[in-house]
Design a protein around this motif. Structure first.
Motif, PDB file in Angstrom:
ATOM      1  N   ARG A  68       0.840  -1.206   0.000  1.00 54.79           N
ATOM      2  CA  ARG A  68       0.000   0.000   0.000  1.00 54.79           C
ATOM      3  C   ARG A  68       0.877   1.257   0.000  1.00 54.79           C
ATOM      4  NH1 ARG A  68      -1.954  -3.284   3.958  1.00 54.79           N
ATOM      5  NH2 ARG A  68      -3.819  -4.439   3.383  1.00 54.79           N
ATOM      6  N   PHE A  72       0.839   4.218  -2.821  1.00 52.21           N
ATOM      7  CA  PHE A  72       0.559   5.616  -2.475  1.00 52.21           C
ATOM      8  C   PHE A  72       1.742   6.529  -2.777  1.00 52.21           C
ATOM      9  CE2 PHE A  72      -3.069   4.018  -0.008  1.00 52.21           C
ATOM     10  CZ  PHE A  72      -4.026   4.954  -0.390  1.00 52.21           C
ATOM     11  N   ARG A  76       1.089   9.699  -5.293  1.00 49.70           N
ATOM     12  CA  ARG A  76       1.140  10.975  -4.587  1.00 49.70           C
ATOM     13  C   ARG A  76       1.470  12.143  -5.521  1.00 49.70           C
ATOM     14  NH1 ARG A  76       5.256  10.970   0.315  1.00 49.70           N
ATOM     15  NH2 ARG A  76       6.859  10.907  -1.291  1.00 49.70           N
TER      16      ARG A  76
END
Length: 79
Positions: A68, A72, A76
């Motif tokens: 995860r 991310f 981002r």
């Protein structure tokens, strides 16, 4: 037993795809559950080149290497 966890994230706006990314982590499954941290597969998943399960690791260390976090980190830049 080999294992791989994958997290897929997508961003879209007004029906237009902006970004799709994946985060992966390779490892293997422990013979028995170890550790009390985390949830789900954490007590049985040992990341590649590590000796401890996610359940035995300090949560802040685990979160910096899991699938995860990797996904991310990639997405981002689109936010």
């Amino acid at each position: 037993i080999k294992a791989r966890f994958i997290c897929a994230l997508s961003i879209s706006y007004l029906n237009k795809k902006i970004a799709c990314v994946t985060g992966k982590i390779e490892g293997h499954i422990s013979d028995k559950p170890k550790g009390k941290n985390g949830f789900g597969y954490d007590p049985i998943f040992i990341p590649l080149n590590k000796r401890k399960t996610f359940g035995e690791m300090n949560p802040s260390k685990k979160y910096k290497m899991d699938h995860r976090y990797r996904a991310f980190k990639k997405i981002r830049k689109f936010l």
